[in-house]
Each structure stands twice: as structure tokens, then as C-alpha cells.
Motif scaffolding. Structure first.
Motif, PDB file in Angstrom:
ATOM      1  N   GLY A 111      92.092   3.295  46.339  1.00  0.00           N
ATOM      2  CA  GLY A 111      92.686   4.501  46.896  1.00  0.00           C
ATOM      3  C   GLY A 111      94.178   4.406  47.122  1.00  0.00           C
ATOM      4  O   GLY A 111      94.719   5.107  47.985  1.00  0.00           O
ATOM      5  N   VAL A 112      94.868   3.557  46.336  1.00  0.00           N
ATOM      6  CA  VAL A 112      96.305   3.363  46.553  1.00  0.00           C
ATOM      7  C   VAL A 112      97.159   3.794  45.361  1.00  0.00           C
ATOM      8  O   VAL A 112      98.389   3.842  45.481  1.00  0.00           O
ATOM      9  CB  VAL A 112      96.627   1.890  46.904  1.00  0.00           C
ATOM     10  CG1 VAL A 112      96.084   1.543  48.271  1.00  0.00           C
ATOM     11  CG2 VAL A 112      96.076   0.940  45.848  1.00  0.00           C
ATOM     12  N   TYR A 113      96.533   4.101  44.226  1.00  0.00           N
ATOM     13  CA  TYR A 113      97.281   4.498  43.030  1.00  0.00           C
ATOM     14  C   TYR A 113      97.185   6.002  42.806  1.00  0.00           C
ATOM     15  O   TYR A 113      96.157   6.626  43.075  1.00  0.00           O
ATOM     16  CB  TYR A 113      96.743   3.794  41.785  1.00  0.00           C
ATOM     17  CG  TYR A 113      96.971   2.303  41.732  1.00  0.00           C
ATOM     18  CD1 TYR A 113      98.242   1.780  41.546  1.00  0.00           C
ATOM     19  CD2 TYR A 113      95.897   1.413  41.830  1.00  0.00           C
ATOM     20  CE1 TYR A 113      98.447   0.405  41.468  1.00  0.00           C
ATOM     21  CE2 TYR A 113      96.092   0.044  41.753  1.00  0.00           C
ATOM     22  CZ  TYR A 113      97.367  -0.453  41.568  1.00  0.00           C
ATOM     23  OH  TYR A 113      97.557  -1.805  41.488  1.00  0.00           O
ATOM     24  N   GLU A 114      98.249   6.569  42.241  1.00  0.00           N
ATOM     25  CA  GLU A 114      98.233   7.978  41.846  1.00  0.00           C
ATOM     26  C   GLU A 114      97.695   8.150  40.434  1.00  0.00           C
ATOM     27  O   GLU A 114      96.899   9.038  40.164  1.00  0.00           O
ATOM     28  CB  GLU A 114      99.656   8.561  41.925  1.00  0.00           C
ATOM     29  CG  GLU A 114     100.183   8.736  43.332  1.00  0.00           C
ATOM     30  CD  GLU A 114     101.530   9.439  43.350  1.00  0.00           C
ATOM     31  OE1 GLU A 114     102.290   9.346  42.363  1.00  0.00           O
ATOM     32  OE2 GLU A 114     101.824  10.108  44.363  1.00  0.00           O
ATOM     33  N   ASN A 115      98.156   7.295  39.511  1.00  0.00           N
ATOM     34  CA  ASN A 115      97.791   7.424  38.098  1.00  0.00           C
ATOM     35  C   ASN A 115      97.362   6.082  37.534  1.00  0.00           C
ATOM     36  O   ASN A 115      97.796   5.021  38.004  1.00  0.00           O
ATOM     37  CB  ASN A 115      98.986   7.966  37.292  1.00  0.00           C
ATOM     38  CG  ASN A 115      99.433   9.331  37.764  1.00  0.00           C
ATOM     39  OD1 ASN A 115      98.702  10.305  37.672  1.00  0.00           O
ATOM     40  ND2 ASN A 115     100.654   9.410  38.286  1.00  0.00           N
ATOM     41  N   PHE A 116      96.529   6.140  36.501  1.00  0.00           N
ATOM     42  CA  PHE A 116      95.999   4.945  35.859  1.00  0.00           C
ATOM     43  C   PHE A 116      96.281   5.026  34.365  1.00  0.00           C
ATOM     44  O   PHE A 116      95.900   6.002  33.704  1.00  0.00           O
ATOM     45  CB  PHE A 116      94.497   4.816  36.119  1.00  0.00           C
ATOM     46  CG  PHE A 116      94.163   4.685  37.576  1.00  0.00           C
ATOM     47  CD1 PHE A 116      94.048   3.439  38.184  1.00  0.00           C
ATOM     48  CD2 PHE A 116      94.007   5.818  38.373  1.00  0.00           C
ATOM     49  CE1 PHE A 116      93.770   3.324  39.531  1.00  0.00           C
ATOM     50  CE2 PHE A 116      93.726   5.714  39.727  1.00  0.00           C
ATOM     51  CZ  PHE A 116      93.604   4.461  40.302  1.00  0.00           C
TER      52      PHE A 116
END
Length: 222
Positions: A111-116
Motif C-alpha cells: 500500500g505504498v506505491y502509486e504505480n507498478f
């Protein structure tokens, strides 16, 4: 599994990423490893993510930037160790880049990234990332046999805004024992001579991973 056994297992994993291994094999190895990665490389034995996060935080604060607003690309993100450390320090806008779907699926649970971004970092432009996109690029553990090649340093510079930061944490011994990495520091120096970036720091840090010394590099894009 004791520390010595874990170290031997990690060394065996590294040998799998030998010179000439094709990208699909690297991706498959990490997909298969994703389930036990967090247990083998826990924060007590693998301090690289903390070291990388501390270095980036220090220079961001010196620059007077808002940690909650700047965009950071985590290269070789794995399951998200670096981003957890950065989130604990107030960073909020982070993207993950990693070739392994299995690793990224674990990273999504943080739950810490915006995009992958499921890609390898190579000397070629990374699909979907425009020039001057990020305020900082950070990588811990991304440098190793069959991992990020020396030529991909230029791609790190391409995606960072002018004045932005590049932070790289890695095992110090890889400069000597990893194929191609005898050219890593000469490549870094050549990029300085070309005025692509300037080196702000090169530090040898003990205890990077299983009592192995680590290196932390910090560069600023020209």
C-alpha cells in the motif's frame, strides 16, 4: 534457517543470474522466489533498503524539498522494502519498477506505491516513462549478476528531472566479483565527465547484507 545457511542460499540464488542468462529466466527465478523473499531478506539481515532510504532522505531534506510531494522511482523494487522505509520517513509518491510479476504482486500489498512498472531497467528507454519524470531514483539490491547493467545508469539519469537525485545501494564486493561491474565506477566517472550528473557521495557501509559491506552512491543530475 540460520544466518550462515541463508547466506549460502542467497549466494546460490545470485549464481543463477549468471552472465548470459536471458531475461525470461531472471524473471522466472524471482517469480519463484517471491514467496520466501521477505523471510530470507528481512530487515534484521538486509540493511540495504534502510541505508538507501536514509541517504535519499538526507539529500532531499538538504534540498528543501517536500518529501510528501516529490516523485520517486524505486528500481528493482522487489517486494517493497525501500518504499516501506521511505514511507516511514514521510515519502508518499513512489512508483515500483521490477521485472518480476511475483515480486510486484507482493509489493502491491504494501500500500505504498502509486504505480507498478513490470520492466527491466536497461540502456534502452523504459516503456511508459518519459524524460525528466521523477525527482529521484533509488535502488537497493538492483545491482548484481544478471541484474542492472552498467549502461542502464544512463536510463536512471534520463528519467530524473534536472537537479534530481539518483541513489544506489549495493554490495561492495560486486565491484570485484560480478561480471561487467569492473566497469561500473568507470562508467559513473565517464558520466560525470560528460556532465550528465555529479557525484555527491560514495560511502562504504558495514552490515549491508549478512555482514557484507555495502556501497551507497548519491548523484545529482546536471
Amino acid at each position: 534457517m540460520d544466518a550462515k545457511t541463508k547466506e549460502a542460499a542467497l549466494a546460490n540464488n545470485a549464481r543463477q543470474f549468471r552472465k548470459g542468462i536471458v531475461p525470461d529466466e531472471v524473471r522466472e527465478c524471482y517469480d519463484n522466489y517471491a514467496g520466501r523473499y521477505d523471510k530470507d531478506l528481512n530487515p534484521e539481515s538486509y540493511l540495504g533498503p534502510k541505508m538507501a532510504a536514509e541517504a535519499l532522505t538526507s539529500y532531499v531534506e538538504r534540498s528543501g524539498w517536500s518529501k510528501g510531494k516529490i516523485r520517486v522511482l524505486d528500481v528493482g523494487a522487489g517486494t517493497g522494502f525501500v518504499a516501506i522505509q521511505l514511507a516511514n520517513r514521510g515519502f508518499k509518491r513512489m512508483d515500483a519498477l521490477d521485472p518480476s510479476e511475483g515480486m510486484l504482486e507482493k509489493a502491491k500489498t504494501r500500500g505504498v506505491y502509486e504505480n507498478f512498472i513490470q520492466e527491466f531497467l536497461t540502456p534502452d528507454p523504459t516503456p511508459g516513462i518519459a524524460n525528466d519524470t521523477y525527482d529521484a531514483v533509488v535502488s537497493s539490491g538492483g545491482m548484481g549478476e544478471g541484474h542492472i547493467p552498467c549502461g542502464a545508469l544512463r536510463e536512471m539519469v534520463r528519467v530524473v528531472k534536472p537537479g534530481g537525485l539518483v541513489v544506489i545501494a549495493m554490495r561492495e564486493e560486486y565491484l570485484r566479483c560480478t561480471s561487467g561491474y569492473e566497469n561500473l565506477e568507470p562508467t559513473m566517472a565517464a558520466m560525470e565527465n560528460e556532465e550528465l550528473w555529479e557525484r555527491l557521495e560514495r560511502s562504504v557501509l558495514p552490515g549491508y547484507c549478512y555482514h557484507k559491506d555495502g556501497l551507497v552512491y548519491v548523484f545529482r543530475k546536471k
